[in-house]
Enzyme design. Sequence first.
Site, PDB file in Angstrom:
ATOM      1  N   HIS A  85      22.903  24.919  59.522  1.00 59.12           N
ATOM      2  CA  HIS A  85      24.334  25.186  59.681  1.00 59.12           C
ATOM      3  C   HIS A  85      24.738  25.457  61.134  1.00 59.12           C
ATOM      4  O   HIS A  85      25.801  25.052  61.567  1.00 59.12           O
ATOM      5  CB  HIS A  85      24.765  26.358  58.793  1.00 59.12           C
ATOM      6  CG  HIS A  85      24.147  27.669  59.158  1.00 59.12           C
ATOM      7  ND1 HIS A  85      22.803  27.941  58.978  1.00 59.12           N
ATOM      8  CD2 HIS A  85      24.673  28.795  59.691  1.00 59.12           C
ATOM      9  CE1 HIS A  85      22.544  29.170  59.375  1.00 59.12           C
ATOM     10  NE2 HIS A  85      23.657  29.714  59.822  1.00 59.12           N
ATOM     11  N   LYS A  95      24.267  25.382  68.111  1.00 61.24           N
ATOM     12  CA  LYS A  95      24.057  26.450  69.085  1.00 61.24           C
ATOM     13  C   LYS A  95      23.068  26.058  70.175  1.00 61.24           C
ATOM     14  O   LYS A  95      22.968  26.755  71.201  1.00 61.24           O
ATOM     15  CB  LYS A  95      23.592  27.728  68.376  1.00 61.24           C
ATOM     16  CG  LYS A  95      24.723  28.447  67.658  1.00 61.24           C
ATOM     17  CD  LYS A  95      24.243  29.769  67.062  1.00 61.24           C
ATOM     18  CE  LYS A  95      25.395  30.514  66.406  1.00 61.24           C
ATOM     19  NZ  LYS A  95      24.938  31.791  65.787  1.00 61.24           N
ATOM     20  N   ASP A 112      26.169  33.058  55.069  1.00 56.46           N
ATOM     21  CA  ASP A 112      26.064  33.347  56.501  1.00 56.46           C
ATOM     22  C   ASP A 112      26.588  34.749  56.804  1.00 56.46           C
ATOM     23  O   ASP A 112      25.949  35.524  57.533  1.00 56.46           O
ATOM     24  CB  ASP A 112      26.854  32.300  57.281  1.00 56.46           C
ATOM     25  CG  ASP A 112      26.489  32.260  58.760  1.00 56.46           C
ATOM     26  OD1 ASP A 112      25.368  32.680  59.103  1.00 56.46           O
ATOM     27  OD2 ASP A 112      27.326  31.811  59.564  1.00 56.46           O
TER      28      ASP A 112
END
Length: 368
Positions: free
Chosen positions: A219, A223, A310
Site C-alpha cells: 500500500h 514512500k 492502516d
Amino acid sequence: MPLHLQSAGNALTQRLEQLHQQLLDLVPTIDRIACALYDPATDLLKTFINSTRSGAAIAAYEFPLAGSRSLSELVRTRQHRVIDDIPSTIQAGNQHSKWLLEQDYRSSLTLPLFDNANFIGFLFYDSCQTAAFTPEVQRNLALFSKLINMTISQEIGVVRSLLASASVARDFAQLRDFETGTHLERMAHYCRLIAKGVAPQFSLSDEFVEHVFLFAPLHDIGKIGIPDSILLKPGRLDDAEREIMKTHVTKGVAILERIIGQFALEELADSIVMRNIVAGHHERLDGSGYPAGLRAEEIPIEARIVAVADVLDALTSLRPYKKPWSVEQALTELERLVSEGSLDPDCVAVVRSQSDQVETIRHRFAET
C-alpha cells in the site's frame, strides 16, 4: 481513477467454471471442483476458488494442515485420495466435514497441488454419485487436473513476480521508515480479517479476499520516492512536509504501472486490485482524503479495507512521537472516525467484532 472491478478479482474462478463446463462433456458426474490454497507462514489451508453445480459452496473457511493426518500424508507422498462413500467414511468432526455431509456429496477425489517442489494447496472434486471416481474417471481427470494446477501456479507466479519486483524497489531505495516486515505482516492479516468479515455485504469471493491479503503490504510502496529527511523525521511533519509525504500515493501508482507494463499485465485482475489498494488507501468516505478526494462508493472496497487496517496498525504500534495504543483505545478512535464519515463503518465493525483476533495478530507479529 480507481477501477471498480470486483468481478475482475474473480478471474481464476471464472476460468475454473469454464474448465468445469468443458469437463462435464467427459465426466458428467462432477458436481463440484474447488481449490484451497496453503499458507506456509500459518500452516493454514484457505478456501480460494470453486465451481459448484450442486449444493452450496463453502466460503471463508480455513483449517490447519497439521490438523489433518490424511491431507498431510497426501502432501508428503504426492498421492491422491478417493472416497467412494462419503456418508459412511466422513464424520462431522469439523466445519468442513459437517458442510460436506450437508451437501449430500457421495464421493470425492482429492489431489495435492505443487508449484515445482512447493506445495501450494489442494484440488477437490465432488460428486453426488457414489463411487463416481473410478480408475477410468481418474484418468480422464488427469489432464484437467494438470491444467488447473498449471493455471493456479501461473497465477501465483505472476503475483510473486509483482511482489518481488516491488520488494526489490523498496530494498534498493533502502526504505526504512517504520514499515518493518512485522508491520507489513500485521497489515496483511488485518486486511484479510476485515475482508472476510465484510465479504457477505459486498459479495466478495475467497479469491478476492486472498488478493487483498497478498497486495496489502504494497500500500505504501510510493514512500521509496520520499526524501529521508521527511520519511525518517522523528517528530510530526509540518504542513509543507505533509504535502510532500502525500505524493507517495501517486508515486506508488507510477511504480506499479511501470512494473505492470514491464510484465505486460495491464488486463490482469490481480493488478487492478493492487492498483486500487495503492491508489485509494488514503481516500476517505467524506471526500477529505487524497489524492483524488473520492467519496463513499467511489472508493473501491479493497482500498477501504486497507485504510481501516492502516489506521488500526498505526494506532496500536510504537511511533517516534507516540506509545502504542491498546486495541480498545484504537477501536474508540476508529469508531470516532466512522462517526465523522471518514472510515467505512462495515470494516470498522469487523474490527470490533473480531477484536480478539486483532489482538492475536498484533502479538503474533509484534516488533522484536
